[in-house]
Design an enzyme around this catalytic site. Structure first.
Site, PDB file in Angstrom:
ATOM      1  N   ASP A   1     -45.349  59.220  58.067  1.00  0.00           N
ATOM      2  CA  ASP A   1     -44.512  58.447  57.178  1.00  0.00           C
ATOM      3  C   ASP A   1     -45.155  56.937  57.159  1.00  0.00           C
ATOM      4  O   ASP A   1     -46.279  56.742  58.120  1.00  0.00           O
ATOM      5  CB  ASP A   1     -43.157  58.238  57.493  1.00  0.00           C
ATOM      6  CG  ASP A   1     -43.046  58.015  59.049  1.00  0.00           C
ATOM      7  OD1 ASP A   1     -42.840  56.527  59.478  1.00  0.00           O
ATOM      8  OD2 ASP A   1     -43.163  58.835  60.065  1.00  0.00           O
TER       9      ASP A   1
ATOM     10  N   ASP B   1     -43.344  54.301  58.382  1.00  0.00           N
ATOM     11  CA  ASP B   1     -42.482  53.432  59.070  1.00  0.00           C
ATOM     12  C   ASP B   1     -41.668  53.006  58.144  1.00  0.00           C
ATOM     13  O   ASP B   1     -41.182  53.488  57.130  1.00  0.00           O
ATOM     14  CB  ASP B   1     -43.073  52.580  60.101  1.00  0.00           C
ATOM     15  CG  ASP B   1     -42.359  52.335  61.060  1.00  0.00           C
ATOM     16  OD1 ASP B   1     -41.765  53.190  61.899  1.00  0.00           O
ATOM     17  OD2 ASP B   1     -42.024  51.091  61.410  1.00  0.00           O
TER      18      ASP B   1
END
Length: 290
Positions: free
Chosen positions: A210, A212
Site C-alpha cells: 500500500d 501508507d
C-alpha cells in the site's frame, strides 16, 4: 569455505517455502525463550534451508510481541549463515507501487517496546550497523527477483515503527518528506541489529502492499486491499526464494563485507569481568568470540 545454510524469515502472508525437500518442522530451544514457531528445515537444490514464520503459523504474534532475540538465536543454532527477511511494507514513493519489491539497505528505528540487543550489563558490546544489510545477499535477492519477473527496486530506507496501528497522516507525511524514508514496516527492527550481533549476513526484502496514508489518491490504509496484495506478493516471494540456492551456492567464503566478523572488536567487557550467566546465554550468538 563453509557450508551455506539459508534462512528465510517470512512476514505477513508468507508462511512456507515451496519445493523444500525432506522438510520437517524442528523445535529449537534458546536461552532467550521460544522462537515465533518451530522452524521448517530442509534442502532446496542441494542447499540446506530453514524457514521461520515471523508471526507464527496462524499469525499469532504482533510486531511488538515477536521474540526477535529467540528467532535470531535459533537460526544461528541451526547453523544458518545467510538470513533473508521478507516482510510486508507500505510505500512512501509513487514509483514504489503496491506489488513491487524493495531491497532495503538502510533503516530508521522508531520502535521502543522491544529488546534490541543480546548484550548488556555483564557483557557489553557495540557492533556497527552503519550498513545494516549485506550487499552480497542483496545482490542475490535482486537477481532472483528480476529473474522471476518481479519489479524490484534496489536500495531504500525502511522506517520501522512500533505499531500495531498504522501511521497517522501527519506521521506519514513527516516520514516521507522530512525524514526521507522510502518504505514503512513494523518488523525489521531490531531483527537486523540482532542479526549483525549474531554475525549473520542479513538482507531485507520489502514487499509493498500500500501507499501508507500520505498518498492523496489512496487515502488511509485499506486492510482489505492490503490482504489481496499480500497474497500476490507471497507467491512472488516464494518464486524469488526458490532461486536463491543456485545463486548463493552450496559453500561460501567469508563475507566480503565483514558481516560474519561483526564482533571482532565489539566486545568491550574484559574476560574476568564478564557475567558468566550472560556469557552462557551467548553461546550460539557470540561463541566464536567468547
Amino acid at each position: 569455505m563453509t557450508e551455506t545454510r539459508i534462512a528465510v524469515i517470512g512476514g505477513s502472508g508468507l508462511y512456507d517455502i515451496a519445493g523444500l525437500q525432506d522438510a520437517e518442522w524442528v523445535t529449537v530451544e534458546t536461552p532467550w525463550g521460544a522462537p515465533s514457531d518451530a522452524i521448517m528445515s530442509g534442502t532446496l537444490d542441494g542447499v540446506p534451508m530453514a524457514f521461520l514464520p515471523r508471526h507464527g503459523r496462524g499469525h499469532v504474534h504482533s510486531p511488538s510481541s515477536v521474540p526477535y532475540r529467540a528467532n535470531i538465536d535459533a537460526l544461528k543454532r541451526l547453523g544458518c549463515t545467510d538470513v533473508i527477511s521478507v516482510s510486508a511494507c507500505g510505500s512512501f514513493r509513487e514509483e514504489m507501487a503496491p506489488g513491487d519489491f524493495v531491497i532495503v539497505d538502510q533503516f530508521i528505528d522508531r520502535t521502543f517496546a522491544r529488546e534490541k540487543s543480546f548484550f548488556g550489563e555483564g557483557c557489553v558490546a557495540h557492533v556497527s550497523v552503519a550498513h545494516p544489510t549485506c550487499p552480497r545477499l542483496g545482490d542475490a535477492c535482486e537477481t532472483a527477483a528480476r529473474a522471476a519477473d518481479i519489479k524490484v527496486h534496489r536500495g531504500g530506507t525502511y522506517l520501522a515503527m512500533e505499531g500495531p496501528q498504522f501511521s497517522t497522516l501527519a506521521e506519514s507525511k513527516m516520514y516521507r518528506e522530512s525524514w526521507g524514508a522510502d518504505v514503512i514496516g513494523m518488523t525489521n527492527m531490531p531483527e537486523a541489529k540482532l542479526a549483525r550481533e549474531a554475525e549473520l549476513c542479513y538482507a531485507s526484502v520489502a514487499m509493498i502492499t500500500d501507499y501508507d496514508s500520505w498518498h492523496p489518491d489512496h487515502g488511509e490504509v485499506d486492510v482489505t486491499k492490503i490482504i489481496a496484495t499480500l497474497m500476490g506478493n507471497a507467491d512472488k516471494a516464494r518464486t524469488m526464494v526458490a532461486r536463491l540456492p543456485e545463486l548463493l551456492g552450496a559453500t561460501r567464503a567469508p563475507c566480503p563485507h565483514g558481516c560474519d566478523r561483526a564482533l571482532e572488536y565489539a566486545i568491550l567487557t574484559q574476560p574476568d569481568a564478564r557475567d558468566p550467566d550472560l556469557v552462557a546465554k551467548l553461546d550460539a550468538v557470540a561463541g566464536r568470540m567468547l
